[in-house]
Design a protein around this motif. Structure first.
Motif, PDB file in Angstrom:
ATOM      1  N   GLU A   1      42.458  34.456  48.892  1.00  0.00           N
ATOM      2  CA  GLU A   1      43.589  35.360  48.635  1.00  0.00           C
ATOM      3  C   GLU A   1      43.466  36.015  47.264  1.00  0.00           C
ATOM      4  OE1 GLU A   1      45.937  36.424  50.707  1.00  0.00           O
ATOM      5  OE2 GLU A   1      44.800  35.292  52.209  1.00  0.00           O
ATOM      6  N   GLN A   2      43.080  35.228  46.270  1.00  0.00           N
ATOM      7  CA  GLN A   2      42.892  35.782  44.927  1.00  0.00           C
ATOM      8  C   GLN A   2      41.732  36.775  44.906  1.00  0.00           C
ATOM      9  OE1 GLN A   2      42.375  32.191  42.636  1.00  0.00           O
ATOM     10  NE2 GLN A   2      44.572  31.874  42.352  1.00  0.00           N
ATOM     11  N   ALA A   3      40.675  36.456  45.677  1.00  0.00           N
ATOM     12  CA  ALA A   3      39.517  37.356  45.745  1.00  0.00           C
ATOM     13  C   ALA A   3      39.895  38.682  46.390  1.00  0.00           C
ATOM     14  CB  ALA A   3      38.390  36.687  46.524  1.00  0.00           C
ATOM     15  N   LYS A   4      40.740  38.623  47.425  1.00  0.00           N
ATOM     16  CA  LYS A   4      41.214  39.854  48.073  1.00  0.00           C
ATOM     17  C   LYS A   4      41.982  40.737  47.097  1.00  0.00           C
ATOM     18  CE  LYS A   4      41.711  38.144  52.841  1.00  0.00           C
ATOM     19  NZ  LYS A   4      42.692  37.781  53.898  1.00  0.00           N
ATOM     20  N   ASP A   5      42.891  40.111  46.344  1.00  0.00           N
ATOM     21  CA  ASP A   5      43.682  40.861  45.359  1.00  0.00           C
ATOM     22  C   ASP A   5      42.776  41.470  44.295  1.00  0.00           C
ATOM     23  OD1 ASP A   5      45.952  40.154  46.732  1.00  0.00           O
ATOM     24  OD2 ASP A   5      46.461  38.468  45.399  1.00  0.00           O
ATOM     25  N   ARG A   6      41.820  40.696  43.836  1.00  0.00           N
ATOM     26  CA  ARG A   6      40.912  41.149  42.773  1.00  0.00           C
ATOM     27  C   ARG A   6      40.098  42.351  43.244  1.00  0.00           C
ATOM     28  NH1 ARG A   6      38.821  36.462  42.295  1.00  0.00           N
ATOM     29  NH2 ARG A   6      40.463  35.637  40.933  1.00  0.00           N
ATOM     30  N   LEU A   7      39.668  42.284  44.515  1.00  0.00           N
ATOM     31  CA  LEU A   7      38.863  43.366  45.072  1.00  0.00           C
ATOM     32  C   LEU A   7      39.712  44.621  45.299  1.00  0.00           C
ATOM     33  CD1 LEU A   7      35.945  43.849  46.034  1.00  0.00           C
ATOM     34  CD2 LEU A   7      36.678  43.177  48.326  1.00  0.00           C
ATOM     35  N   ALA A   8      40.938  44.411  45.772  1.00  0.00           N
ATOM     36  CA  ALA A   8      41.819  45.547  46.069  1.00  0.00           C
ATOM     37  C   ALA A   8      42.334  46.221  44.805  1.00  0.00           C
ATOM     38  CB  ALA A   8      42.994  45.079  46.936  1.00  0.00           C
ATOM     39  N   LEU A   9      42.706  45.430  43.810  1.00  0.00           N
ATOM     40  CA  LEU A   9      43.346  45.978  42.606  1.00  0.00           C
ATOM     41  C   LEU A   9      42.341  46.454  41.561  1.00  0.00           C
ATOM     42  CD1 LEU A   9      46.205  43.332  42.199  1.00  0.00           C
ATOM     43  CD2 LEU A   9      46.405  45.682  43.080  1.00  0.00           C
ATOM     44  N   TYR A  10      41.226  45.712  41.433  1.00  0.00           N
ATOM     45  CA  TYR A  10      40.290  46.006  40.327  1.00  0.00           C
ATOM     46  C   TYR A  10      38.874  46.346  40.801  1.00  0.00           C
ATOM     47  CZ  TYR A  10      44.096  43.474  38.052  1.00  0.00           C
ATOM     48  OH  TYR A  10      45.334  43.051  37.636  1.00  0.00           O
ATOM     49  N   SER A  11      38.664  46.344  42.140  1.00  0.00           N
ATOM     50  CA  SER A  11      37.322  46.596  42.715  1.00  0.00           C
ATOM     51  C   SER A  11      36.288  45.630  42.137  1.00  0.00           C
ATOM     52  CB  SER A  11      36.893  48.052  42.451  1.00  0.00           C
ATOM     53  OG  SER A  11      37.782  48.939  43.062  1.00  0.00           O
ATOM     54  N   ARG A  12      36.741  44.414  41.878  1.00  0.00           N
ATOM     55  CA  ARG A  12      35.852  43.412  41.293  1.00  0.00           C
ATOM     56  C   ARG A  12      35.534  42.321  42.326  1.00  0.00           C
ATOM     57  NH1 ARG A  12      36.994  39.498  36.027  1.00  0.00           N
ATOM     58  NH2 ARG A  12      34.803  38.991  35.604  1.00  0.00           N
ATOM     59  N   ARG A  13      34.266  42.085  42.519  1.00  0.00           N
ATOM     60  CA  ARG A  13      33.850  41.080  43.491  1.00  0.00           C
ATOM     61  C   ARG A  13      34.100  39.671  42.958  1.00  0.00           C
ATOM     62  NH1 ARG A  13      28.000  41.481  45.469  1.00  0.00           N
ATOM     63  NH2 ARG A  13      27.607  41.233  43.246  1.00  0.00           N
ATOM     64  N   THR A  14      34.082  38.684  43.877  1.00  0.00           N
ATOM     65  CA  THR A  14      34.219  37.282  43.515  1.00  0.00           C
ATOM     66  C   THR A  14      33.013  36.511  44.029  1.00  0.00           C
ATOM     67  OG1 THR A  14      36.637  37.336  43.591  1.00  0.00           O
ATOM     68  CG2 THR A  14      35.603  35.178  43.789  1.00  0.00           C
ATOM     69  N   VAL A  15      32.346  35.814  43.123  1.00  0.00           N
ATOM     70  CA  VAL A  15      31.258  34.904  43.495  1.00  0.00           C
ATOM     71  C   VAL A  15      31.850  33.504  43.578  1.00  0.00           C
ATOM     72  CG1 VAL A  15      29.062  33.863  42.794  1.00  0.00           C
ATOM     73  CG2 VAL A  15      29.459  36.321  42.467  1.00  0.00           C
TER      74      VAL A  15
END
Length: 440
Positions: free
Chosen positions: A99-113
């Motif tokens: 869920e946090q990765a989804k928000d990060r990708l949607a809001l900041y276009s930042r991937r999560t490893v």
């Protein structure tokens, strides 16, 4: 103020951490060996350096750099890095990270490893919960395991990940790791002013068996047990290392390693190498393998790979298995050693094995026909009324106790399943059989 507190706490933890943690390589340049993975021009190095990492699973023995490589990726990537341990985490933890990765990708276009240590400990439900988000790119998976991922990780997750195997470090690489630790004042043992006896580091490297973590743990314990002399120096001797190491415990680090050693054991006997066969036997027994399991493998080899080239091999293997059960360890190792050397030295023939394999294929491939009338059972009342046994020729009523007679079904009467090898004993038995029949 809060950030300063966390930084200070991090430094305090860093100083208190074990030497193996403090000396963990921070860049690919500090990373030892594994040239097939991160050497110049290798795809993985280019992916990491170019921040284009895809989902990967690192596997291999302990202390080869799997977790270290994940930490290096964390330092080099622009993506957000999350770490969870498969032993401690559950499906709820995965969902939270996702869920946090989804928000990060949607809001900041930042991937999560997402780094999952000991991923083989994730059960099927946990792996299935992760799969959709690896598939759609919500998270980039970095997994590490000492197990064979083909056995320990779900096929769908494997198909979406690149697999990289890390090999045990050479003694030379372990030696370099130890020397860096002794020279590094900030993170290592440089302030302890260690004076080395010749061969000391080589002894540690030999004991560590390609495991850098074990080598650093031994070095740290050895140095800390030495009292400094009047000049503040600590003499690291071979005796100190021997006292710290004691006896090396050899166990199978991966589930499949047991089968790899068994495979090497069997292939050494089949290949007629008694020295190698004894070595692999010792590996199995030292690791605590069931001696009766080993005895069963020897019996199978005696039938499959020696067969009629030496019919006594199976007798000896069966006798050894019985003796192992009666006596137990540690004396059973002597019985097993005798059987292993005999199997390795015995002439080899797999003709009986190949014969039954060919016959089994014929059964599954060819039409299954009725047993010929003359070969059918006549032991029950009324069998002869049905015509069973009619025309059967009893071999003992004929000269040489043999008579020409068809034993195969009609559709297979010209089939040949057993082909004798050229080994002396088997060839001799075959020729005796031909002579008894009077076939020339």
């Amino acid at each position: 103020m809060e950030d300063m507190f966390h930084q200070a706490a991090g430094k305090k933890l860093h100083r208190a951490a074990p030497l193996a943690v403090r000396m963990r390589p921070r860049t690919l340049d500090e990373f030892e060996e594994q040239f097939g993975l991160v050497g110049p021009g290798r795809p993985l190095k280019q992916l990491i350096s170019g921040d284009g990492l895809q989902s990967v699973i690192f596997f291999g023995p302990p202390g080869t750099g799997k977790t270290t490589l994940a930490h290096i990726i964390a330092n080099m990537t622009s993506a957000h890095f999350e770490k969870i341990n498969a032993v401690m985490a559950g499906v709820a933890d995965i969902r939270k990270v996702v869920e946090q990765a989804k928000d990060r990708l949607a809001l900041y276009s930042r991937r999560t490893v997402l780094f999952i240590d000991e991923i083989h400990r994730f059960n099927k439900a946990q792996q299935d919960a992760l799969l959709p988000f690896v598939e759609d790119g919500t998270v980039v998976l970095v997994g590490s395991t000492t197990e064979n991922p083909m056995f320990a990780v779900n096929r769908p997750l494997l198909s979406r990940s690149l697999l990289y195997r890390l090999e045990p470090l050479s003694n030379a690489a372990v030696d370099r790791v130890l020397r860096r630790a002794l020279e590094d004042v900030e993170r290592g043992l440089g302030s302890h002013r260690v004076v080395l006896e010749q061969g000391a580091l080589q002894a540690i490297a030999g004991f560590a068996n390609g495991d850098a973590r074990t080598a650093l743990n031994v070095l740290e314990l050895a140095v800390l047990t030495i009292a400094p002399d009047g000049e503040g120096k600590r003499a690291l001797t071979l005796d100190t290392i021997k006292n710290v190491c004691q006896n090396r415990v050899i166990q199978f680090d991966r589930a499949d390693e047991h089968y790899d050693v068994i495979s090497a054991f069997i292939k050494s006997m089949r290949g007629s190498d008694p020295q190698a066969a004894l070595y692999w036997l010792a590996r199995l027994l030292h690791a605590g393998d069931d001696p009766f399991f080993v005895a069963r493998r020897i019996m199978i080899l005696a039938a499959e790979d020696i067969g009629l080239a030496d019919p006594r091999a199976l007798e000896l293997a069966a006798s050894a298995a019985q003796a192992v059960q009666m006596i137990g360890m540690p004396e059973a190792r002597i019985i097993l050693a005798q059987a292993v050397v005999y199997m390795a030295l015995a002439p080899k023939s797999n003709a009986a094995y190949m014969g039954i394999e060919a016959a089994m294929q014929a059964v599954s491939r060819e039409k299954v026909t009725a047993v010929p009338q003359h070969l059918r059972d006549t032991s029950y009342s009324g069998a002869k009324t049905l015509g069973h046994g009619a025309g059967y020729k009893y071999p003992h009523n004929f000269e040489k106790h043999w008579v020409e007679q068809q034993y195969m079904p009609d559709n297979l009467k010209n089939s040949t399943f057993y082909q004798p090898s050229g080994q002396e004993r088997e060839k001799q038995m075959w020729e005796q059989w031909i002579n008894r029949k009077g076939i020339f």
